[in-house]
Design a protein around this motif. Structure first.
Motif, PDB file in Angstrom:
ATOM      1  N   ALA A 179       0.812  -1.179  -0.002  1.00  0.00           N
ATOM      2  CA  ALA A 179       0.043  -0.054   0.057  1.00  0.00           C
ATOM      3  C   ALA A 179       0.952   1.272   0.033  1.00  0.00           C
ATOM      4  CB  ALA A 179      -0.919  -0.017   1.334  1.00  0.00           C
ATOM      5  N   ARG A 180       2.367   1.197   0.379  1.00  0.00           N
ATOM      6  CA  ARG A 180       3.075   2.304   0.366  1.00  0.00           C
ATOM      7  C   ARG A 180       2.941   3.049  -0.983  1.00  0.00           C
ATOM      8  NH1 ARG A 180       7.488   1.963  -2.788  1.00  0.00           N
ATOM      9  NH2 ARG A 180       7.966   0.244  -3.606  1.00  0.00           N
ATOM     10  N   PRO A 181       3.153   4.451  -0.857  1.00  0.00           N
ATOM     11  CA  PRO A 181       3.144   5.258  -2.280  1.00  0.00           C
ATOM     12  C   PRO A 181       4.429   5.109  -2.911  1.00  0.00           C
ATOM     13  CG  PRO A 181       2.777   6.711  -0.193  1.00  0.00           C
ATOM     14  CD  PRO A 181       3.149   5.394   0.282  1.00  0.00           C
ATOM     15  N   LYS A 182       4.491   4.855  -4.297  1.00  0.00           N
ATOM     16  CA  LYS A 182       5.560   4.537  -4.929  1.00  0.00           C
ATOM     17  C   LYS A 182       6.344   6.015  -5.452  1.00  0.00           C
ATOM     18  CE  LYS A 182       4.479   0.302  -4.858  1.00  0.00           C
ATOM     19  NZ  LYS A 182       3.048   0.270  -4.362  1.00  0.00           N
ATOM     20  N   ALA A 183       7.490   5.691  -5.976  1.00  0.00           N
ATOM     21  CA  ALA A 183       8.379   6.939  -6.143  1.00  0.00           C
ATOM     22  C   ALA A 183       7.486   7.737  -7.009  1.00  0.00           C
ATOM     23  CB  ALA A 183       9.707   6.619  -6.719  1.00  0.00           C
ATOM     24  N   LYS A 184       6.799   7.260  -8.116  1.00  0.00           N
ATOM     25  CA  LYS A 184       6.337   8.109  -9.151  1.00  0.00           C
ATOM     26  C   LYS A 184       4.909   8.958  -8.605  1.00  0.00           C
ATOM     27  CE  LYS A 184       3.306   4.175 -10.630  1.00  0.00           C
ATOM     28  NZ  LYS A 184       2.142   4.930 -10.324  1.00  0.00           N
ATOM     29  N   ASP A 185       4.581   8.614  -7.347  1.00  0.00           N
ATOM     30  CA  ASP A 185       3.357   9.325  -7.026  1.00  0.00           C
ATOM     31  C   ASP A 185       3.228   9.751  -5.587  1.00  0.00           C
ATOM     32  OD1 ASP A 185       1.551   6.039  -7.169  1.00  0.00           O
ATOM     33  OD2 ASP A 185       2.819   6.790  -5.765  1.00  0.00           O
ATOM     34  N   ILE A 186       4.344   9.383  -4.931  1.00  0.00           N
ATOM     35  CA  ILE A 186       4.318  10.036  -3.465  1.00  0.00           C
ATOM     36  C   ILE A 186       4.413  11.618  -3.487  1.00  0.00           C
ATOM     37  CG2 ILE A 186       6.796   9.977  -3.269  1.00  0.00           C
ATOM     38  CD1 ILE A 186       6.253   9.055  -0.212  1.00  0.00           C
ATOM     39  N   THR A 187       3.684  12.101  -2.661  1.00  0.00           N
ATOM     40  CA  THR A 187       3.532  13.384  -2.527  1.00  0.00           C
ATOM     41  C   THR A 187       4.453  14.216  -1.287  1.00  0.00           C
ATOM     42  OG1 THR A 187       1.753  13.556  -0.828  1.00  0.00           O
ATOM     43  CG2 THR A 187       1.146  13.267  -3.144  1.00  0.00           C
ATOM     44  N   ILE A 188       4.841  15.561  -1.441  1.00  0.00           N
ATOM     45  CA  ILE A 188       5.448  16.321  -0.403  1.00  0.00           C
ATOM     46  C   ILE A 188       4.464  16.409   0.767  1.00  0.00           C
ATOM     47  CG2 ILE A 188       4.672  18.631  -1.169  1.00  0.00           C
ATOM     48  CD1 ILE A 188       8.318  17.495   0.047  1.00  0.00           C
ATOM     49  N   GLU A 189       3.328  16.059   0.802  1.00  0.00           N
ATOM     50  CA  GLU A 189       2.780  16.359   1.922  1.00  0.00           C
ATOM     51  C   GLU A 189       3.046  15.169   2.848  1.00  0.00           C
ATOM     52  OE1 GLU A 189       1.248  19.202  -0.616  1.00  0.00           O
ATOM     53  OE2 GLU A 189       1.184  17.095  -0.885  1.00  0.00           O
ATOM     54  N   ARG A 190       3.173  13.982   2.128  1.00  0.00           N
ATOM     55  CA  ARG A 190       3.546  12.761   2.947  1.00  0.00           C
ATOM     56  C   ARG A 190       5.013  12.756   3.533  1.00  0.00           C
ATOM     57  NH1 ARG A 190       0.347   7.727   2.600  1.00  0.00           N
ATOM     58  NH2 ARG A 190       2.265   6.975   3.345  1.00  0.00           N
ATOM     59  N   PHE A 191       5.685  13.420   2.851  1.00  0.00           N
ATOM     60  CA  PHE A 191       7.186  13.878   3.496  1.00  0.00           C
ATOM     61  C   PHE A 191       6.931  14.713   4.708  1.00  0.00           C
ATOM     62  CE2 PHE A 191       8.587  12.118  -0.437  1.00  0.00           C
ATOM     63  CZ  PHE A 191      10.013  11.430  -0.185  1.00  0.00           C
ATOM     64  N   ASN A 192       6.207  15.781   4.473  1.00  0.00           N
ATOM     65  CA  ASN A 192       6.047  16.931   5.686  1.00  0.00           C
ATOM     66  C   ASN A 192       5.458  16.064   6.974  1.00  0.00           C
ATOM     67  OD1 ASN A 192       7.012  18.890   3.893  1.00  0.00           O
ATOM     68  ND2 ASN A 192       5.194  19.546   3.175  1.00  0.00           N
ATOM     69  N   GLN A 193       4.466  15.347   6.663  1.00  0.00           N
ATOM     70  CA  GLN A 193       3.694  14.594   7.729  1.00  0.00           C
ATOM     71  C   GLN A 193       4.873  13.840   8.726  1.00  0.00           C
ATOM     72  OE1 GLN A 193       1.436  11.321   7.088  1.00  0.00           O
ATOM     73  NE2 GLN A 193       0.108  11.737   8.728  1.00  0.00           N
ATOM     74  N   GLN A 194       5.761  13.324   8.083  1.00  0.00           N
ATOM     75  CA  GLN A 194       6.631  12.445   8.716  1.00  0.00           C
ATOM     76  C   GLN A 194       7.772  13.367   9.234  1.00  0.00           C
ATOM     77  OE1 GLN A 194       6.802   9.297   9.562  1.00  0.00           O
ATOM     78  NE2 GLN A 194       4.688   9.171   8.607  1.00  0.00           N
ATOM     79  N   TYR A 195       8.062  14.564   8.523  1.00  0.00           N
ATOM     80  CA  TYR A 195       9.140  15.456   9.045  1.00  0.00           C
ATOM     81  C   TYR A 195       8.677  15.886  10.174  1.00  0.00           C
ATOM     82  CZ  TYR A 195      11.852  15.153   4.775  1.00  0.00           C
ATOM     83  OH  TYR A 195      12.573  14.832   3.446  1.00  0.00           O
ATOM     84  N   THR A 196       7.441  16.495  10.147  1.00  0.00           N
ATOM     85  CA  THR A 196       6.841  17.276  11.433  1.00  0.00           C
ATOM     86  C   THR A 196       6.878  16.284  12.533  1.00  0.00           C
ATOM     87  OG1 THR A 196       5.156  18.490   9.766  1.00  0.00           O
ATOM     88  CG2 THR A 196       4.917  18.479  12.236  1.00  0.00           C
ATOM     89  N   SER A 197       6.478  15.207  12.419  1.00  0.00           N
ATOM     90  CA  SER A 197       6.360  14.402  13.732  1.00  0.00           C
ATOM     91  C   SER A 197       8.017  13.846  14.127  1.00  0.00           C
ATOM     92  CB  SER A 197       5.917  12.644  13.446  1.00  0.00           C
ATOM     93  OG  SER A 197       5.963  11.944  14.412  1.00  0.00           O
ATOM     94  N   ALA A 198       8.812  13.657  13.341  1.00  0.00           N
ATOM     95  CA  ALA A 198      10.137  13.224  13.589  1.00  0.00           C
ATOM     96  C   ALA A 198      10.943  14.366  14.135  1.00  0.00           C
ATOM     97  CB  ALA A 198      10.830  12.577  12.514  1.00  0.00           C
ATOM     98  N   ILE A 199      11.156  15.403  13.350  1.00  0.00           N
ATOM     99  CA  ILE A 199      11.976  16.775  13.487  1.00  0.00           C
ATOM    100  C   ILE A 199      11.318  17.645  14.468  1.00  0.00           C
ATOM    101  CG2 ILE A 199      13.248  18.403  12.447  1.00  0.00           C
ATOM    102  CD1 ILE A 199      14.284  15.502  11.910  1.00  0.00           C
TER     103      ILE A 199
END
Length: 251
Positions: free
Chosen positions: A97-117
């Motif tokens: 179910a994970r987003p693949k390289a061709k369709d992952i969005t920056i919002e997904r990255f930002n969600q993880q950055y916000t939690s971790a960093i």
């Protein structure tokens, strides 16, 4: 440096999964523990007792983190001495179910950055006055072995944890003169947490077969290894990343 039994330890996301195992390991060693939770009130309440207090806070919200530190100090009468950043944004280790390289969005990255960093930044900065009061401090960030060996390419999660490793090392450099150590403990896929529940058994078996120990690391095993960075034995260790994955990758 304080023995573990003399410490007040904040475990973010400390009510479920790896966070719960971390809370239980520190309690077993006699520490007083602040079990932080976001939505898992019932699970956190199960851990509360003479040496543990459950406090709700979204670590991404600075005001909530500030309130949590104040409540912890009022409850125990002393400041938090050790911070374990284990909180994880909603995430499932589901390779299909994970987003693949061709369709992952920056919002997904930002969600993880916000939690971790942002989460780690908030807790560490709020801990600094207490660290100064007791004369030392310990920070333990929870990472992953995926940025060394992306068995499954979880792009957003892995990138955020890689950034957290960078923060670990730069903060270690900056805070070392104040007798504060900052280290990371990185597991692989853990058997089993809520986040890894969607992982098929054959994936666990594949990973186990690739390790020298022939097994997949458990939350309890990772939690126990984390104790080293809080103990006096690690007093000369900072900026390090300890990989606890049965030898799947060598660091």
């Amino acid at each position: 440096m304080l023995d573990i039994s003399e410490q007040i330890v904040l475990v973010t996301g400390g009510a479920r999964g790896l966070g719960r195992a971390l809370s239980e390991s520190f309690l077993r060693e006699g520490a007083r523990v602040v079990v932080n939770y976001h939505r898992s009130a019932d699970a956190a309440a199960e851990l509360a007792g003479d040496k543990a207090v459950a406090i709700q806070a979204d670590v991404r919200d600075r005001e909530q983190v500030k309130s949590m530190f104040a409540q912890a100090k009022e409850h125990f009468g002393s400041p938090i001495t050790t911070v374990v950043n284990s909180a994880l944004a909603d995430f499932s280790f589901d390779g299909d179910a994970r987003p693949k390289a061709k369709d992952i969005t920056i919002e997904r990255f930002n969600q993880q950055y916000t939690s971790a960093i942002e989460g780690a930044l908030n807790t560490i900065q709020e801990a600094l006055p207490g660290f100064e009061e007791v004369g030392s401090g310990r920070v333990i960030n929870i990472g992953t072995n995926l940025f060394q060996n992306p068995t499954v390419p979880y792009h957003d999660y892995t990138a955020a944890k890689a950034a957290l490793l960078s923060l670990t090392r730069t903060f270690a450099k900056d805070l070392g003169p104040r007798h504060i150590t900052v280290n990371m403990v990185s597991g692989g896929l853990l058997r089993t947490t809520g986040a890894s529940a969607a992982t098929p058994e054959e994936v666990f078996d594949f990973i186990a077969a690739g390790t020298p120990l022939g097994s997949v690391t458990t939350p309890q095993e990772l939690a126990d290894a984390s104790l080293f960075f809080a103990s006096p034995w690690s007093r000369a260790v900072t900026g390090q990343n300890l990989v606890v994955d049965g030898g799947l990758v060598f660091n």
